[in-house]
Design a protein around this motif. Structure first.
Motif, short mmCIF file in Angstrom:
data_model
loop_
_atom_site.label_atom_id
_atom_site.label_comp_id
_atom_site.label_asym_id
_atom_site.label_seq_id
_atom_site.Cartn_x
_atom_site.Cartn_y
_atom_site.Cartn_z
N MET A 226 -10.49 -14.68 -0.76
CA MET A 226 -11.24 -13.56 -0.17
C MET A 226 -10.93 -12.22 -0.82
N LEU A 227 -10.26 -12.25 -1.98
CA LEU A 227 -10.01 -11.00 -2.70
C LEU A 227 -11.31 -10.35 -3.09
N PRO A 228 -11.46 -9.08 -3.12
CA PRO A 228 -10.50 -8.05 -2.73
C PRO A 228 -10.59 -7.66 -1.24
N THR A 229 -11.42 -8.34 -0.48
CA THR A 229 -11.65 -7.97 0.92
C THR A 229 -10.43 -8.25 1.79
N VAL A 230 -9.90 -9.46 1.71
CA VAL A 230 -8.72 -9.84 2.49
C VAL A 230 -7.66 -10.30 1.50
N LEU A 231 -6.52 -9.62 1.50
CA LEU A 231 -5.46 -9.90 0.53
C LEU A 231 -4.56 -11.04 1.01
N PRO A 232 -3.95 -11.78 0.06
CA PRO A 232 -2.98 -12.81 0.46
C PRO A 232 -1.85 -12.17 1.26
N GLY A 233 -1.38 -12.87 2.26
CA GLY A 233 -0.32 -12.34 3.12
C GLY A 233 -0.84 -11.48 4.25
N SER A 234 -2.16 -11.33 4.35
CA SER A 234 -2.74 -10.54 5.44
C SER A 234 -2.68 -11.32 6.75
N ILE A 235 -2.54 -10.59 7.82
CA ILE A 235 -2.70 -11.15 9.15
C ILE A 235 -4.13 -10.80 9.59
N VAL A 236 -4.89 -11.79 10.02
CA VAL A 236 -6.23 -11.54 10.53
C VAL A 236 -6.28 -11.93 12.00
N ILE A 237 -7.01 -11.13 12.75
CA ILE A 237 -7.26 -11.43 14.16
C ILE A 237 -8.73 -11.81 14.27
N ILE B 178 -13.91 -20.80 14.47
CA ILE B 178 -12.92 -20.35 15.46
C ILE B 178 -13.29 -18.96 15.96
N GLY B 179 -13.69 -18.08 15.04
CA GLY B 179 -14.05 -16.73 15.44
C GLY B 179 -14.31 -15.84 14.24
N ARG B 180 -14.86 -14.66 14.53
CA ARG B 180 -15.13 -13.66 13.50
C ARG B 180 -13.90 -12.78 13.33
N VAL B 181 -13.57 -12.44 12.09
CA VAL B 181 -12.43 -11.56 11.83
C VAL B 181 -12.78 -10.16 12.34
N VAL B 182 -11.96 -9.65 13.26
CA VAL B 182 -12.17 -8.32 13.81
C VAL B 182 -11.13 -7.33 13.32
N PHE B 183 -10.06 -7.85 12.72
CA PHE B 183 -8.99 -6.97 12.23
C PHE B 183 -8.21 -7.71 11.16
N SER B 184 -7.83 -6.98 10.12
CA SER B 184 -7.02 -7.55 9.05
C SER B 184 -6.03 -6.50 8.58
N THR B 185 -4.79 -6.91 8.41
CA THR B 185 -3.78 -5.99 7.90
C THR B 185 -3.05 -6.65 6.75
N PRO B 186 -3.07 -6.03 5.56
CA PRO B 186 -2.50 -6.67 4.38
C PRO B 186 -0.97 -6.77 4.42
N TYR B 187 -0.48 -7.86 3.86
CA TYR B 187 0.95 -8.11 3.59
C TYR B 187 1.83 -8.28 4.82
N VAL B 188 1.36 -8.00 6.01
CA VAL B 188 2.20 -8.11 7.21
C VAL B 188 2.62 -9.57 7.42
N GLY B 189 1.79 -10.51 7.02
CA GLY B 189 2.13 -11.91 7.16
C GLY B 189 3.38 -12.29 6.38
#
Length: 125
Positions: free
Chosen positions: A39-50, A109-120
């Motif tokens: 999903m680069l560059p939209t969602v980075l590896p290690g991101s937490i998605v809700i 499962i659901g639509r991504v409503v929030f993503s924060t990079p590297y927090v994972g």
């Protein structure tokens, strides 16, 4: 702490808690860590998605869905690129081809409503 401040915190916290109630407790919200680069560059590896379960899904929504390969299964976070009468066509932003198959709403499962990079990565430590 002043009782007015406590009341304001409670009034703000209750709707947020209801909105973010996790699915394993009967809610519609899930949390995942993204591991790949699809999903680069939209969602980075290690991101937490809700993700949040939706009544319907639209073209261009980023969703998490169950992918079953034989006896193994995993959760994938990709974008809906088309909707057919048989289901959704889904693809990672950084992938050259669509995900194999067409996915019915039950698999999502659901639509991504929030993503924060590297927090994972921090959480996994």
């Amino acid at each position: 702490m002043d009782w007015k401040i406590k009341l304001i915190i409670i009034v703000i916290a209750i709707p947020i808690a209801v909105m973010m109630w996790p699915s394993f407790l009967g809610g519609t919200t899930d949390l995942f860590m993204v591991e790949g680069q699809s999903m680069l560059p939209t969602v980075l590896p290690g991101s937490i998605v809700i993700t949040k379960k939706q009544p319907t899904y639209e073209l261009d929504d980023i969703v998490a869905y169950h992918l079953t390969e034989g006896k193994l299964g995993k959760i994938v976070v990709h974008r809906i690129i088309n909707h057919t009468e048989n289901g959704f066509v889904i693809k990672g932003d950084n992938n050259p081809t669509e995900d194999p198959g067409v996915f019915k709403e039950e698999k999502i499962i659901g639509r991504v409503v929030f993503s924060t990079p590297y927090v994972g990565y921090l959480v996994s430590l």
